[in-house]
Every structure is written in C-alpha cells, then in structure tokens.
Design a protein around this motif. Structure first.
Motif, PDB file in Angstrom:
ATOM      1  N   ASP A 116       0.815  -1.212   0.000  1.00  0.00           N
ATOM      2  CA  ASP A 116       0.000   0.000   0.000  1.00  0.00           C
ATOM      3  C   ASP A 116       0.850   1.264   0.000  1.00  0.00           C
ATOM      4  O   ASP A 116       0.405   2.316  -0.457  1.00  0.00           O
ATOM      5  CB  ASP A 116      -0.924   0.022   1.218  1.00  0.00           C
ATOM      6  CG  ASP A 116      -1.979  -1.072   1.170  1.00  0.00           C
ATOM      7  OD1 ASP A 116      -2.358  -1.464   0.048  1.00  0.00           O
ATOM      8  OD2 ASP A 116      -2.415  -1.525   2.240  1.00  0.00           O
ATOM      9  N   THR A 117       2.069   1.169   0.531  1.00  0.00           N
ATOM     10  CA  THR A 117       2.967   2.322   0.603  1.00  0.00           C
ATOM     11  C   THR A 117       4.371   1.908   0.182  1.00  0.00           C
ATOM     12  O   THR A 117       4.722   0.724   0.218  1.00  0.00           O
ATOM     13  CB  THR A 117       3.028   2.910   2.030  1.00  0.00           C
ATOM     14  OG1 THR A 117       3.521   1.907   2.935  1.00  0.00           O
ATOM     15  CG2 THR A 117       1.664   3.397   2.482  1.00  0.00           C
ATOM     16  N   ARG A 118       5.157   2.896  -0.202  1.00  0.00           N
ATOM     17  CA  ARG A 118       6.552   2.669  -0.542  1.00  0.00           C
ATOM     18  C   ARG A 118       7.436   3.246   0.560  1.00  0.00           C
ATOM     19  O   ARG A 118       7.011   4.090   1.340  1.00  0.00           O
ATOM     20  CB  ARG A 118       6.900   3.342  -1.879  1.00  0.00           C
ATOM     21  CG  ARG A 118       6.858   4.870  -1.826  1.00  0.00           C
ATOM     22  CD  ARG A 118       7.176   5.503  -3.170  1.00  0.00           C
ATOM     23  NE  ARG A 118       7.085   6.963  -3.108  1.00  0.00           N
ATOM     24  CZ  ARG A 118       8.129   7.791  -3.051  1.00  0.00           C
ATOM     25  NH1 ARG A 118       9.355   7.303  -3.052  1.00  0.00           N
ATOM     26  NH2 ARG A 118       7.948   9.096  -3.003  1.00  0.00           N
ATOM     27  N   GLU A 119       8.671   2.805   0.596  1.00  0.00           N
ATOM     28  CA  GLU A 119       9.673   3.421   1.456  1.00  0.00           C
ATOM     29  C   GLU A 119      10.268   4.616   0.709  1.00  0.00           C
ATOM     30  O   GLU A 119      10.233   4.671  -0.530  1.00  0.00           O
ATOM     31  CB  GLU A 119      10.754   2.416   1.820  1.00  0.00           C
ATOM     32  CG  GLU A 119      10.268   1.243   2.661  1.00  0.00           C
ATOM     33  CD  GLU A 119       9.713   1.687   3.998  1.00  0.00           C
ATOM     34  OE1 GLU A 119      10.281   2.625   4.599  1.00  0.00           O
ATOM     35  OE2 GLU A 119       8.705   1.104   4.439  1.00  0.00           O
ATOM     36  N   PRO A 120      10.839   5.608   1.432  1.00  0.00           N
ATOM     37  CA  PRO A 120      11.357   6.806   0.750  1.00  0.00           C
ATOM     38  C   PRO A 120      12.390   6.520  -0.334  1.00  0.00           C
ATOM     39  O   PRO A 120      12.498   7.279  -1.298  1.00  0.00           O
ATOM     40  CB  PRO A 120      11.962   7.615   1.900  1.00  0.00           C
ATOM     41  CG  PRO A 120      11.198   7.192   3.102  1.00  0.00           C
ATOM     42  CD  PRO A 120      10.909   5.739   2.904  1.00  0.00           C
ATOM     43  N   HIS A 121      13.155   5.429  -0.185  1.00  0.00           N
ATOM     44  CA  HIS A 121      14.214   5.131  -1.158  1.00  0.00           C
ATOM     45  C   HIS A 121      13.717   4.286  -2.320  1.00  0.00           C
ATOM     46  O   HIS A 121      14.505   3.935  -3.210  1.00  0.00           O
ATOM     47  CB  HIS A 121      15.375   4.417  -0.471  1.00  0.00           C
ATOM     48  CG  HIS A 121      15.030   3.036   0.022  1.00  0.00           C
ATOM     49  ND1 HIS A 121      14.118   2.801   1.017  1.00  0.00           N
ATOM     50  CD2 HIS A 121      15.478   1.810  -0.370  1.00  0.00           C
ATOM     51  CE1 HIS A 121      14.026   1.507   1.238  1.00  0.00           C
ATOM     52  NE2 HIS A 121      14.826   0.878   0.404  1.00  0.00           N
ATOM     53  N   GLU A 122      12.410   3.977  -2.360  1.00  0.00           N
ATOM     54  CA  GLU A 122      11.863   3.133  -3.404  1.00  0.00           C
ATOM     55  C   GLU A 122      11.074   3.955  -4.418  1.00  0.00           C
ATOM     56  O   GLU A 122      10.356   4.888  -4.054  1.00  0.00           O
ATOM     57  CB  GLU A 122      10.930   2.080  -2.799  1.00  0.00           C
ATOM     58  CG  GLU A 122      11.628   1.078  -1.909  1.00  0.00           C
ATOM     59  CD  GLU A 122      10.641   0.120  -1.258  1.00  0.00           C
ATOM     60  OE1 GLU A 122      10.978  -1.082  -1.161  1.00  0.00           O
ATOM     61  OE2 GLU A 122       9.541   0.568  -0.864  1.00  0.00           O
ATOM     62  N   ALA A 123      11.188   3.598  -5.666  1.00  0.00           N
ATOM     63  CA  ALA A 123      10.467   4.265  -6.743  1.00  0.00           C
ATOM     64  C   ALA A 123       9.473   3.302  -7.382  1.00  0.00           C
ATOM     65  O   ALA A 123       9.799   2.148  -7.630  1.00  0.00           O
ATOM     66  CB  ALA A 123      11.433   4.780  -7.806  1.00  0.00           C
ATOM     67  N   PRO A 124       8.248   3.760  -7.663  1.00  0.00           N
ATOM     68  CA  PRO A 124       7.262   2.898  -8.322  1.00  0.00           C
ATOM     69  C   PRO A 124       7.441   2.888  -9.845  1.00  0.00           C
ATOM     70  O   PRO A 124       7.916   3.862 -10.434  1.00  0.00           O
ATOM     71  CB  PRO A 124       5.934   3.522  -7.930  1.00  0.00           C
ATOM     72  CG  PRO A 124       6.242   4.968  -7.705  1.00  0.00           C
ATOM     73  CD  PRO A 124       7.665   5.036  -7.225  1.00  0.00           C
ATOM     74  N   TYR A 125       7.038   1.796 -10.455  1.00  0.00           N
ATOM     75  CA  TYR A 125       7.044   1.712 -11.913  1.00  0.00           C
ATOM     76  C   TYR A 125       5.846   0.881 -12.368  1.00  0.00           C
ATOM     77  O   TYR A 125       5.237   0.139 -11.601  1.00  0.00           O
ATOM     78  CB  TYR A 125       8.338   1.086 -12.430  1.00  0.00           C
ATOM     79  CG  TYR A 125       8.491  -0.395 -12.175  1.00  0.00           C
ATOM     80  CD1 TYR A 125       8.001  -1.341 -13.067  1.00  0.00           C
ATOM     81  CD2 TYR A 125       9.144  -0.852 -11.018  1.00  0.00           C
ATOM     82  CE1 TYR A 125       8.141  -2.710 -12.818  1.00  0.00           C
ATOM     83  CE2 TYR A 125       9.282  -2.210 -10.765  1.00  0.00           C
ATOM     84  CZ  TYR A 125       8.786  -3.130 -11.671  1.00  0.00           C
ATOM     85  OH  TYR A 125       8.921  -4.469 -11.418  1.00  0.00           O
ATOM     86  N   THR A 126       5.521   1.032 -13.664  1.00  0.00           N
ATOM     87  CA  THR A 126       4.494   0.202 -14.314  1.00  0.00           C
ATOM     88  C   THR A 126       5.094  -0.369 -15.589  1.00  0.00           C
ATOM     89  O   THR A 126       5.715   0.373 -16.363  1.00  0.00           O
ATOM     90  CB  THR A 126       3.246   1.016 -14.650  1.00  0.00           C
ATOM     91  OG1 THR A 126       2.652   1.512 -13.441  1.00  0.00           O
ATOM     92  CG2 THR A 126       2.214   0.172 -15.375  1.00  0.00           C
ATOM     93  N   LEU A 127       4.912  -1.638 -15.798  1.00  0.00           N
ATOM     94  CA  LEU A 127       5.376  -2.321 -17.006  1.00  0.00           C
ATOM     95  C   LEU A 127       4.172  -2.614 -17.885  1.00  0.00           C
ATOM     96  O   LEU A 127       3.203  -3.234 -17.435  1.00  0.00           O
ATOM     97  CB  LEU A 127       6.107  -3.612 -16.641  1.00  0.00           C
ATOM     98  CG  LEU A 127       6.772  -4.381 -17.779  1.00  0.00           C
ATOM     99  CD1 LEU A 127       7.891  -3.564 -18.407  1.00  0.00           C
ATOM    100  CD2 LEU A 127       7.322  -5.726 -17.260  1.00  0.00           C
ATOM    101  N   LEU A 128       4.229  -2.151 -19.133  1.00  0.00           N
ATOM    102  CA  LEU A 128       3.116  -2.283 -20.065  1.00  0.00           C
ATOM    103  C   LEU A 128       3.539  -3.117 -21.278  1.00  0.00           C
ATOM    104  O   LEU A 128       4.715  -3.131 -21.666  1.00  0.00           O
ATOM    105  CB  LEU A 128       2.662  -0.914 -20.587  1.00  0.00           C
ATOM    106  CG  LEU A 128       2.213   0.130 -19.569  1.00  0.00           C
ATOM    107  CD1 LEU A 128       1.996   1.466 -20.271  1.00  0.00           C
ATOM    108  CD2 LEU A 128       0.936  -0.315 -18.871  1.00  0.00           C
ATOM    109  N   THR A 129       2.556  -3.779 -21.877  1.00  0.00           N
ATOM    110  CA  THR A 129       2.797  -4.442 -23.156  1.00  0.00           C
ATOM    111  C   THR A 129       1.733  -4.009 -24.140  1.00  0.00           C
ATOM    112  O   THR A 129       0.597  -3.703 -23.758  1.00  0.00           O
ATOM    113  CB  THR A 129       2.759  -5.987 -22.992  1.00  0.00           C
ATOM    114  OG1 THR A 129       3.136  -6.589 -24.248  1.00  0.00           O
ATOM    115  CG2 THR A 129       1.382  -6.484 -22.606  1.00  0.00           C
ATOM    116  N   LEU A 130       2.090  -3.959 -25.400  1.00  0.00           N
ATOM    117  CA  LEU A 130       1.122  -3.644 -26.451  1.00  0.00           C
ATOM    118  C   LEU A 130       0.227  -4.850 -26.712  1.00  0.00           C
ATOM    119  O   LEU A 130       0.675  -5.994 -26.660  1.00  0.00           O
ATOM    120  CB  LEU A 130       1.838  -3.265 -27.743  1.00  0.00           C
ATOM    121  CG  LEU A 130       2.760  -2.039 -27.706  1.00  0.00           C
ATOM    122  CD1 LEU A 130       3.403  -1.843 -29.069  1.00  0.00           C
ATOM    123  CD2 LEU A 130       2.002  -0.805 -27.286  1.00  0.00           C
ATOM    124  N   VAL A 131      -1.050  -4.581 -26.980  1.00  0.00           N
ATOM    125  CA  VAL A 131      -1.988  -5.657 -27.297  1.00  0.00           C
ATOM    126  C   VAL A 131      -2.705  -5.325 -28.598  1.00  0.00           C
ATOM    127  O   VAL A 131      -2.769  -4.170 -28.991  1.00  0.00           O
ATOM    128  CB  VAL A 131      -3.011  -5.864 -26.167  1.00  0.00           C
ATOM    129  CG1 VAL A 131      -2.316  -6.367 -24.919  1.00  0.00           C
ATOM    130  CG2 VAL A 131      -3.797  -4.601 -25.866  1.00  0.00           C
TER     131      VAL A 131
END
Length: 346
Positions: free
Chosen positions: A331-346
């Motif tokens: 639900d939360t990240r730590e300050p040193h962590e960065a979020p990402y999203t991986l997408l694929t074409l359909v």
C-alpha cells in the motif's frame, strides 16, 4: 488504435534505506526521467541524492522488465551529478549516446547561480564518465547550456517555458536527424503560464563525441488534448519516446489539479503519433486499454522507456507521497523506493 495492458506494477530501490539529507529528513526519490540504453535502464531523480559517491542519475540492469537492485550504479561525473532537475533522457539515432535535459525553466539574469538548471548533456552509453555539454558556455566557473534558452524562447514566443520531454527521430529523405524537446509549460514566468503539449525540433549531428545543433529551432507539433472526450483534466506534456520499430512517438501527458471538491487529482495519459502523422502535423491518438476504453495512469507518470522487447517501462515522480495505488505489491513505498508500471502492447 494502439492499446496496452498492465503486466506489472512494482518498486525498485534507488539508494540505501534510511538515507537522510542535510536536515536529517529522509531523502525521497522522485524519478523524473528514464531511458533504455540497450543494456540497462538509466534513470534520474529530480532531487539531489546526497553523498559524493551517489548521483541523481543512476542505472540498473533489467531482467524480464524488472530493475535489479543489486546492479545499481551511479553516474558521478561532475557535469551529470551537479545538474539540477532532470526531466527526460533520449538515445541518439542509432543508439550510441544518451542525451539528457534539465527543465531550462530557472535562470537568474544577474548571475550564473541557476545555470546548472540549464544543461543539455550527451555521453556514450558505455562511458557515463565522459559527458559533454551541448552548446556549452561558462560563466563564473559554472558550465551550462544556458545559451539555448534564447533559441527555445524565440521558437515558443514566450520568456518562460519548461522542457519535460526529449526524443530523437531520424532524418527523412536525406535530411538531418532531429532532436525534439517536449514543452509542458509556456507563459510569462513560473507563476503565470499555461500547460501545453508542444514539440520543438532542431536538426543535429554527432561530431565524434559532441552533439552539434545544425539549424533553427521550430515548433513542429502543438496539440490541445482538452477537446478529447476521455481526457478529464487539463494536461501538459511530460515525456517523449521514439519507437523505431513502429516508426512513431509515444507522448506522456499528466495532470495535477484540484477537482470541484478541492481534492487533488493526479494522473496521466499515454498517446501515440506515427512519424507520418507527425510530419503532417496531425494530432496524436490516446492509447487505449484492452477493452478500447481510455488508459489512465493513477499517479504522476513522468517518463516512459521502450525496452528492447517492445514493452514500455513507465516511471513516476510521486513527490513526497508514499501511498501507492492499487495493484502494487504494497500500500505504501519506502522513501528510497520508486514505483514503476510495465506495459505491453496488445
């Protein structure tokens, strides 16, 4: 129609847990730029990362679309480490060099104090210890690309602007390759501006390790997303990415607004524009989800990179917020962590 599917939402570490700054407050990573250099993901935080052996620019190997924290490497050359507010990265046509831009939105006309906010850098993908400045000038010991401000301002017809996107596209019919700047804000100053989606182009060539601009700056794309039915709020451009396989551009736009209840609304949209349509000055099309509906990011998406297998890796600048939207592992990240999203074409 271009459509995408979310493969994964994840987190990656950008520095040691518990790192603090000069005020002893935890340092929070805010990733603002990303590029796949053919071997690894190269990213930047738009906040400084303290420590002589660290840098706001860093690289991680990527396995099956996932950054590998044990491979973290900082790019610590002075020109790279001491620049402020990175906004986007790009590869040169051919993929031999990385180009990096700051926002070019801060300058002090009376001194060189803010010149390091105005840097356009280039370095070989495997030699980040040897960066070069594009259109280099030096004032009071500060090296920068600040002279480019006048050319960008003349093309945009405004004294204030903010660069947030960067891409290169190949020359056609014997023409020069072009460097594209994605413009997010245009106005009189940093308090009086409009969000825009404009692209400024300038021809360039590589001369050894130097990137040389060879022509005039000109606005080559200026679209208004407000007329698109599925766009809920006013947006501005936040990233550009060239796709050489499909011969087009991805454009990332984001919104940061208060709705009618006063609640903050943050999100982003992805767009597609073929180079044929780009040359014809046609508008880009919204990227859709598998069902044909609008694909809307639920966070402040800041950068998009095309991985070698055709998937898209999207990074975020969540400012100081630690909460994560749905589908993340926590639900939360730590300050040193960065979020990402991986997408694929359909």
């Amino acid at each position: 129609m271009i459509a995408v599917r979310i493969l994964e939402k994840g987190l990656f570490e950008c520095f040691d847990a518990g790192l603090t700054g000069s005020s002893d407050a935890p340092v929070k990573v805010e990733v603002s730029a990303v590029v796949w250099d053919g071997h690894r993901l190269v990213m930047a935080s738009d906040k400084n990362v303290p420590g002589e052996h660290r840098s706001p620019v860093f690289a991680l190997d990527c396995v099956d679309g996932r950054p590998q924290p044990q491979t973290l490497r900082y790019y610590t050359a002075d020109l790279i480490r001491n620049a402020e507010k990175y906004e986007d990265f790009a590869l040169t046509v051919g993929g031999t060099h990385i180009i990096a831009t700051t926002g070019f939105d801060r300058v002090d006309g009376a001194s060189s104090e803010l010149h390091h906010y105005n840097r356009l850098l280039v370095w070989p993908v495997d030699a980040p210890d040897a960066p070069r400045l594009v259109a280099e000038s030096e004032e009071s010991g500060v090296r920068s690309s600040v002279d480019l401000r006048a050319e960008l301002a003349a093309a945009l017809g405004a004294p204030y602007y903010k660069v947030e996107g960067l891409a290169t596209i190949p020359g056609r019919y014997g023409g020069n390759d072009r460097l594209l700047f994605g413009i997010r804000e245009v106005g009189d100053d940093h308090e009086n501006f409009d969000y825009v989606c404009r692209v400024v182009a300038v021809p360039y060539r590589m001369e050894g390790e130097d990137l040389v601009l060879t022509g005039e700056f000109e606005v080559v794309d200026d679209f208004d997303p407000s007329g698109v039915e599925d766009v809920r709020f006013a947006v501005g451009l936040s990233s550009l990415e060239h796709d050489p396989v499909h011969d087009g551009l991805y454009l990332l736009t984001r919104f940061e607004v208060e709705d009618e209840t006063g609640a903050e609304q943050v999100g982003a949209y992805l767009w597609w524009l073929s180079l044929d349509d780009f040359s014809a000055r046609r508008d880009p099309a919204l990227v859709r989800n598998e069902s044909g509906g609008v694909f809307e990011f639920a966070n402040k998406a800041e950068g998009v990179a095309l991985l070698g297998d055709g998937r898209l890796f999207v990074v975020y600048d969540p400012d100081r917020a630690l909460e994560l939207e749905s589908e993340h592992p926590r639900d939360t990240r730590e300050p040193h962590e960065a979020p990402y999203t991986l997408l694929t074409l359909v």
